[in-house]
Design an enzyme around this catalytic site. Structure first.
Site, PDB file in Angstrom:
ATOM      1  N   LYS A  85      -5.536  -0.297  -0.160  1.00  0.00           N
ATOM      2  CA  LYS A  85      -5.574  -0.734   1.357  1.00  0.00           C
ATOM      3  C   LYS A  85      -6.539   0.594   1.931  1.00  0.00           C
ATOM      4  O   LYS A  85      -7.321   0.221   2.821  1.00  0.00           O
ATOM      5  CB  LYS A  85      -4.466  -0.813   2.033  1.00  0.00           C
ATOM      6  CG  LYS A  85      -3.505   0.134   2.203  1.00  0.00           C
ATOM      7  CD  LYS A  85      -2.079  -0.178   2.743  1.00  0.00           C
ATOM      8  CE  LYS A  85      -1.516   0.967   2.909  1.00  0.00           C
ATOM      9  NZ  LYS A  85       0.155   0.300   3.157  1.00  0.00           N
ATOM     10  N   ARG A  98      11.006  -1.559   9.312  1.00  0.00           N
ATOM     11  CA  ARG A  98       9.901  -2.354   9.324  1.00  0.00           C
ATOM     12  C   ARG A  98      10.232  -3.568   8.783  1.00  0.00           C
ATOM     13  O   ARG A  98      11.106  -4.451   9.062  1.00  0.00           O
ATOM     14  CB  ARG A  98       8.756  -1.296   8.679  1.00  0.00           C
ATOM     15  CG  ARG A  98       7.433  -1.858   9.181  1.00  0.00           C
ATOM     16  CD  ARG A  98       6.292  -1.209   8.544  1.00  0.00           C
ATOM     17  NE  ARG A  98       5.880  -1.656   7.085  1.00  0.00           N
ATOM     18  CZ  ARG A  98       5.069  -1.151   6.192  1.00  0.00           C
ATOM     19  NH1 ARG A  98       4.316   0.027   6.950  1.00  0.00           N
ATOM     20  NH2 ARG A  98       4.927  -1.475   5.034  1.00  0.00           N
TER      21      ARG A  98
HETATM   22  C1  LIG Z   1       0.780   1.213   2.443  1.00  0.00           C
HETATM   23  C2  LIG Z   1       2.013   0.455   1.577  1.00  0.00           C
HETATM   24  C3  LIG Z   1       2.263   1.003   0.419  1.00  0.00           C
HETATM   25  C4  LIG Z   1       1.664   2.374  -0.073  1.00  0.00           C
HETATM   26  O1  LIG Z   1       2.259   3.447   0.594  1.00  0.00           O
HETATM   27  P1  LIG Z   1       1.531   4.962   0.018  1.00  0.00           P
HETATM   28  O2  LIG Z   1       2.253   5.542   0.943  1.00  0.00           O
HETATM   29  O3  LIG Z   1       0.190   5.086   0.298  1.00  0.00           O
HETATM   30  O4  LIG Z   1       1.898   4.999  -1.315  1.00  0.00           O
HETATM   31  C5  LIG Z   1       3.538   0.503  -0.245  1.00  0.00           C
HETATM   32  N1  LIG Z   1       4.012  -0.613   0.159  1.00  0.00           N
HETATM   33  C6  LIG Z   1       3.688  -1.187   1.354  1.00  0.00           C
HETATM   34  C7  LIG Z   1       4.716  -2.312   1.847  1.00  0.00           C
HETATM   35  C8  LIG Z   1       2.849  -0.567   2.200  1.00  0.00           C
HETATM   36  O5  LIG Z   1       2.357  -1.245   3.200  1.00  0.00           O
END
Ligand SMILES: *Cc1c(COP(=O)(O)O)cnc(C)c1O
Length: 354
Positions: free
Chosen positions: A36, A131
């Site tokens: 992302k 969350r």
């Molecule tokens: C952004 C996100 C991740 C990845 O997080 P990082 O800290 O960049 O590894 C994993 N799971 C979800 C649900 C996320 O929103």
């Protein structure tokens, strides 16, 4: 070359992903590479796929679609709960999605049926970060409902910590996820193929030697791209922390007083800028601003200080470094700065092998 620009070293990203994949494989954990923060860059997706990640994850359908169109044929995981209004897109382009609402999953089931497919679902469980996630006490009821939906395949369960309240993944909450996995499998006589324990913040737990139990997947973004873990922002041993650098160009360079004059109100962003009189300073302005990057997340290679930022300008105290107009300054970025720069249309992305 164009400025501002992000220089992305694909070999370093490949290396980071490969080390994480192999160290986690030793604990029985596969890696979903989360794209992302790179707007679903197909080049980065290819680099991490070569490193052996088992899936590509993204929070945005636009990115998943862009990667699919670019020919990335890894299994695609939508890592944010789908919007009901997106259900048809989701089942078309994503193989599975993380979910916490039965109303959404029901729409995914209808959309999948209409498309003649089955859509994979991982149910997210709330483990305390507040969350996304189903409360653990409600999981059984949710699984019962999902198992009744004809075009949905329950792939597993998962959790996400350290994003909203900063709750750390540890043996307690990860063991709870493993225990829930076992009890749901027993209750329903099913086997849950994916138990996705979390994000880069889970790495300290994963590498601590703790029993990883039934957790067999992590979703990693920041650690692959920036080489550090998000809880204490410490570099991870053996990983590059400079796979991505930001370059910006000086557009004004002058000796100016360090103190403003005139009546002082708020600045453009509603802040009062604290001022210390340090006499005259060598001040440079770079053509990059808050529209493009989070200035608080930048560290210049020259060790010079950022003293302010507006939408389009970054103001630096050059100290003893003379920075002429036209000079380029390089920066390391934290996650917040990297995400904003990667997604700014004003920042050129230069991806290459080192
Ligand atoms: C952004 C996100 C991740 C990845 O997080 P990082 O800290 O960049 O590894 C994993 N799971 C979800 C649900 C996320 O929103």
């Amino acid at each position: 070359m164009n400025a501002p620009r992000l220089e992305v070293d694909l070999d370093k990203i490949h290396h980071n992903a490969k080390i994480l994949v192999s160290r986690l494989a030793a604990c029985g954990i596969s890696v979903t590479a989360v794209m992302k923060s790179s707007l679903g860059s197909p080049e980065i997706a290819r680099a991490v796929m070569r490193a052996g990640v088992s899936m590509i994850g993204d929070s945005r359908m636009e990115n998943i679609e862009a990667m699919s169109r670019a020919g990335i044929n890894a299994p695609m995981m939508l890592i944010r709960s789908p919007m009901i209004s997106d259900a048809h897109r989701v089942v078309r382009y994503a193989d599975l999605s993380l979910n916490s609402e039965l109303d959404v999953i029901r729409q995914l089931s209808y959309a999948a049926k209409a498309a003649g497919k089955r859509h994979g679902v991982v149910l997210m469980v709330e483990l305390g970060d507040l969350r996304e996630g189903i409360m653990p006490a409600d999981l059984e009821q949710s699984i019962a409902s999902v198992l009744d939906m004809p075009s949905i395949e329950l792939k597993g369960i998962g959790a996400n910590l350290a994003c909203h309240c900063g709750v750390s993944p540890d043996s307690r909450n990860m063991d709870q996820l493993s225990a829930l996995t076992r009890s749901m499998e027993t209750t329903f006589g099913i086997s849950l193929e994916i138990v996705s324990g979390g994000n880069s913040a889970n790495l300290n737990w994963g590498f601590s030697g703790a029993d990883t139990g039934r957790i067999n997947n992590l979703r990693l973004g920041e650690s692959i791209l920036l080489g550090c873990e998000p809880l204490h922002r410490q570099p991870i041993e053996g990983l590059y922390t400079d796979a991505i650098t930001l370059v910006a160009e000086v557009i004004e360079s002058k000796v100016k007083p360090s103190q403003p004059w005139g009546e002082i109100g708020q600045n453009a962003f509603g802040e009062k800028v604290p001022m210390v009189d340090r006499g005259n300073i060598a001040q440079a302005i770079l053509a990059i601003g808050r529209q493009d990057v989070d200035p608080d997340g930048l560290e210049s290679h020259l060790g010079i200080d950022i003293i302010g930022a507006s939408s389009d300008h970054l103001i630096m105290d050059c100290g003893d470094h003379f920075l002429p107009v036209g000079a380029e300054v390089r920066f390391q970025l934290n996650y917040s700065a990297m995400v904003r720069a990667m997604t700014s249309p004003f920042v050129t992305k230069v991806l290459r092998a080192s």
